[in-house]
Write a protein that holds these residues in place. Structure first.
Motif, mmCIF file in Angstrom:
data_model
loop_
_atom_site.group_PDB
_atom_site.id
_atom_site.type_symbol
_atom_site.label_atom_id
_atom_site.label_comp_id
_atom_site.label_asym_id
_atom_site.label_seq_id
_atom_site.Cartn_x
_atom_site.Cartn_y
_atom_site.Cartn_z
ATOM 1 N N VAL A 118 -25.922 35.349 -60.447
ATOM 2 C CA VAL A 118 -26.087 35.803 -61.832
ATOM 3 C C VAL A 118 -25.635 37.255 -62.015
ATOM 4 O O VAL A 118 -25.881 37.860 -63.053
ATOM 5 C CB VAL A 118 -27.548 35.651 -62.321
ATOM 6 C CG1 VAL A 118 -27.979 34.194 -62.290
ATOM 7 C CG2 VAL A 118 -28.499 36.514 -61.503
ATOM 8 N N GLY A 119 -24.961 37.794 -60.987
ATOM 9 C CA GLY A 119 -24.390 39.130 -61.123
ATOM 10 C C GLY A 119 -25.386 40.257 -60.963
ATOM 11 O O GLY A 119 -25.208 41.339 -61.515
ATOM 12 N N ARG A 138 -30.891 37.262 -67.073
ATOM 13 C CA ARG A 138 -30.215 36.789 -65.859
ATOM 14 C C ARG A 138 -31.236 36.471 -64.769
ATOM 15 O O ARG A 138 -31.115 35.470 -64.063
ATOM 16 C CB ARG A 138 -29.250 37.862 -65.334
ATOM 17 C CG ARG A 138 -27.993 37.998 -66.146
ATOM 18 C CD ARG A 138 -27.285 39.301 -65.823
ATOM 19 N NE ARG A 138 -26.206 39.510 -66.761
ATOM 20 C CZ ARG A 138 -24.951 39.134 -66.515
ATOM 21 N NH1 ARG A 138 -24.639 38.604 -65.357
ATOM 22 N NH2 ARG A 138 -24.022 39.327 -67.418
ATOM 23 N N ARG A 168 -21.552 36.814 -72.756
ATOM 24 C CA ARG A 168 -21.479 36.859 -71.284
ATOM 25 C C ARG A 168 -22.467 35.900 -70.653
ATOM 26 O O ARG A 168 -22.158 35.215 -69.687
ATOM 27 C CB ARG A 168 -21.764 38.280 -70.796
ATOM 28 C CG ARG A 168 -20.592 39.204 -71.006
ATOM 29 C CD ARG A 168 -21.008 40.604 -70.698
ATOM 30 N NE ARG A 168 -19.851 41.495 -70.697
ATOM 31 C CZ ARG A 168 -19.934 42.798 -70.855
ATOM 32 N NH1 ARG A 168 -21.117 43.365 -71.017
ATOM 33 N NH2 ARG A 168 -18.849 43.542 -70.837
ATOM 34 N N ARG A 175 -20.893 28.428 -66.157
ATOM 35 C CA ARG A 175 -20.364 28.510 -64.803
ATOM 36 C C ARG A 175 -21.388 28.000 -63.788
ATOM 37 O O ARG A 175 -21.096 27.160 -62.951
ATOM 38 C CB ARG A 175 -20.015 29.973 -64.503
ATOM 39 C CG ARG A 175 -18.642 30.138 -63.953
ATOM 40 C CD ARG A 175 -18.213 31.562 -63.698
ATOM 41 N NE ARG A 175 -19.210 32.569 -63.637
ATOM 42 C CZ ARG A 175 -19.365 33.525 -64.549
ATOM 43 N NH1 ARG A 175 -18.598 33.538 -65.620
ATOM 44 N NH2 ARG A 175 -20.283 34.457 -64.407
ATOM 45 N N MET B 1 -16.915 39.310 -66.665
ATOM 46 C CA MET B 1 -18.062 39.665 -65.818
ATOM 47 C C MET B 1 -18.534 41.073 -66.147
ATOM 48 O O MET B 1 -17.744 41.990 -66.317
ATOM 49 C CB MET B 1 -17.603 39.570 -64.347
ATOM 50 C CG MET B 1 -18.719 39.505 -63.332
ATOM 51 S SD MET B 1 -19.893 38.192 -63.676
ATOM 52 C CE MET B 1 -21.338 39.134 -64.002
ATOM 53 N N PHE B 4 -22.107 46.195 -63.074
ATOM 54 C CA PHE B 4 -23.376 46.898 -62.949
ATOM 55 C C PHE B 4 -23.226 48.107 -62.051
ATOM 56 O O PHE B 4 -23.127 47.991 -60.835
ATOM 57 C CB PHE B 4 -24.460 45.972 -62.409
ATOM 58 C CG PHE B 4 -24.813 44.933 -63.405
ATOM 59 C CD1 PHE B 4 -25.546 45.277 -64.524
ATOM 60 C CD2 PHE B 4 -24.386 43.639 -63.248
ATOM 61 C CE1 PHE B 4 -25.865 44.326 -65.466
ATOM 62 C CE2 PHE B 4 -24.693 42.687 -64.191
ATOM 63 C CZ PHE B 4 -25.442 43.035 -65.300
#
Lengths: 247, 284
Positions: A118-119, A138, A168, A175, B1, B4
């Motif tokens: 989830v980044g 997230r 986003r 995804r 994306m 961060f």
């Protein structure tokens, strides 16, 4: 219908809060891997329907089956995400993700993989108060995926974040669920979101008695945010909601 | 994306934390000291000049030297130890009982309906009304003092835990249910931690009440303790001893509250509440 049969079969004959009927003769069948959006105005019972499928509300007339099993309580095969992140503020991000198990130690590899997905790699030790609203959602998504659920139930998950973050998070959701083959039921009041994410939209009306309308979204993926086809579909959704034309 | 980096954090912290506070921190401590310091100096001058009779209000330096003598003779530490032990024991018993009862009545409506009215009625009794009864029942030993302190500590903790449990966000409980947590797990993993801020408020109230009840108990029947020191000073006409005991009570009260405050700050680091003195490095 897929050869393995539906993963969700819900028949809600009636659900009311006191004297007010919220759902009447509501049926929902979802095939494996399908993304279904429940679309409707506030008070149409879409969140109630989701809570019933999640096993959080047992006070209704009808029957819900998930993976063929009758739902009597929340199941580990179902992950839930709410409009608010609902992170426990006293737990680190990692412990929030692993909330399903008490204690994060054995689950650390899984937590790290999910955070990466989830980044949010490297954020495991942070406290929720250090995160922005989008980051919190997230974490909530990672937590919902922690037990590798076959089904993800989302109750207006991106309703409280700004438009950019929402876009986003929508891409992230598509995804991640595509990779895991997760079936998704998404409650939303955003026609754009429904057209963008769903294979099929169930349009619900504010009057409980009126039957819901199902509208398929036969658009290829990945989908464009703009264009003629999404707009046509959105118009159909608005029409079904009874608000296509303003006088 | 999304990318961060540290940006969102530094942005939220702001470049200069002092810009967020209305009171400049470094200045506030000396400012608070000037007034009592001036009063003390004035008193000293007034007593030395003979404007105030020294047997009623001894000079601050006399009080200090009395305090020094008490400490040097070892008597002070005996009194502090006696009072400290009573406070610690009574407070611990009262607080634990308060947590247990508060959790029980907070979690179960039926228990609340059955017991809360009784507790509210008992709470309404002025604490000193217990003293004769406790002396009758338990004698004049340690027991009545500890029980009195425990009674004093019980109710603030009971009330704060009960209301803490009741004020937990229903949505967090629903989340725990969605994850299949049972009642005991929800109580332990959601309700208890979520009501910690309220619990600490109750504990600190209970502690200050404990000191009050300690003095009440020791004034009436004791041969050791700071309350006894107060009585002894009055009976022997030593205003300096009385004032020295008051100073000791102030220091001990502040010290014990400071310890509790420190524990609270550690336990509630996760809180995202308004803090006018928050510096950088608090986050994450």
């Amino acid at each position: 219908m897929s050869p393995v049969g539906p993963v969700i079969e819900a028949t809600i004959r009636g659900k009311s809060y006191g004297a007010r009927a919220v759902l009447e003769n509501f049926k929902l069948t979802v095939a494996p891997g399908e993304i279904v959006a429940l679309l409707g105005p506030s008070g149409c019972g879409k969140s109630t329907a989701l809570r019933i499928v999640a096993g959080l509300d047992r006070d209704f007339d009808g029957e819900v089956r998930v993976l063929g099993q009758r739902v009597r309580e929340p199941s580990s095969a179902v992950g839930v995400m709410f409009q608010e992140p609902r992170l426990l503020p006293w737990l680190s991000v990692a412990r929030n993700v692993a909330f399903a198990v008490d204690g994060v130690e054995g689950a650390m590899p899984r937590v790290e993989a999910l955070l990466e997905e989830v980044g949010l790699a490297g954020w495991g030790n942070a406290l929720p108060r250090a995160l922005s609203g989008g980051m919190e959602q997230r974490v909530a998504l990672a937590r919902a995926l922690f037990r590798e659920p076959a089904i993800l139930l989302l109750d207006e998950p991106f309703g409280a974040v700004d438009a950019l973050t929402r876009a986003r998070l929508q891409s992230l959701l598509l995804r991640v669920t595509a990779r895991h083959g997760t079936t998704v039921v998404l409650v939303t009041h955003d026609t754009r979101e429904a057209v963008l994410l769903a294979d099929r939209v169930v349009v619900m009306s504010a009057e409980a008695a009126r039957r819901s309308v199902e509208i398929p979204v036969p658009l290829p993926r990945p989908r464009e945010r703009l264009g003629a086809e999404p707009t046509v579909l959105e118009t159909r959704l608005l029409d079904a909601l009874g608000i296509a034309h303003t006088d | 994306m999304q990318h961060f980096t540290a940006r969102p954090l530094t942005h939220e912290l702001g470049e200069d934390p002092a810009a967020w506070t209305t009171e400049p921190q470094r200045v506030s401590v000396p400012v608070g000291v000037w007034f009592p310091l001036a009063v003390v100096l004035l008193l000293e001058a007034a007593v030395r000049a003979g404007w105030i009779p020294a047997h009623l209000l001894p000079a601050p330096t006399t009080v200090l030297s009395t305090l020094y003598d008490l400490a040097a003779s070892g008597a002070l530490w005996q009194h502090v130890a006696a009072s400290g032990t009573r406070i610690a024991t009574g407070f611990a018993i009262g607080a634990v009982a308060g947590v247990v009862l508060g959790l029980a009545t907070g979690l179960r409506r039926s228990l609340e309906a059955a017991f809360d009215p009784t507790f509210q009625a008992l709470r309404a009794i002025p604490s000193l009304a217990w003293v004769p009864l406790l002396l009758l029942w338990l004698g004049i030993d340690e027991a009545p003092k500890i029980v009195l302190i425990a009674i004093g500590a019980l109710f603030p903790v009971y009330l704060s835990v009960q209301s803490g449990v009741r004020n937990v966000d229903r949505k967090l409980v629903e989340l725990a249910q969605a994850f299949g947590l049972g009642q005991p797990a929800i109580a332990w993993r959601v309700l208890l931690p979520a009501s910690l801020p309220s619990l600490f408020t109750g504990l600190r109230q209970a502690l200050s009440l404990s000191w009050m009840f300690l003095v009440a108990a020791e004034l009436i029947a004791a041969t050791r303790g700071i309350g006894y020191l107060l009585t002894d000073g009055r009976e022997t006409g030593r205003a300096d001893v009385v004032l020295a005991a008051i100073v000791v009570l102030a220091v001990l009260g502040k010290l014990s509250d400071g310890v509790l405050k420190f524990v609270e700050a550690r336990a509630l680091r996760w809180r995202d509440a308004f803090d006018p003195g928050a510096g950088s490095g608090q986050r994450t």
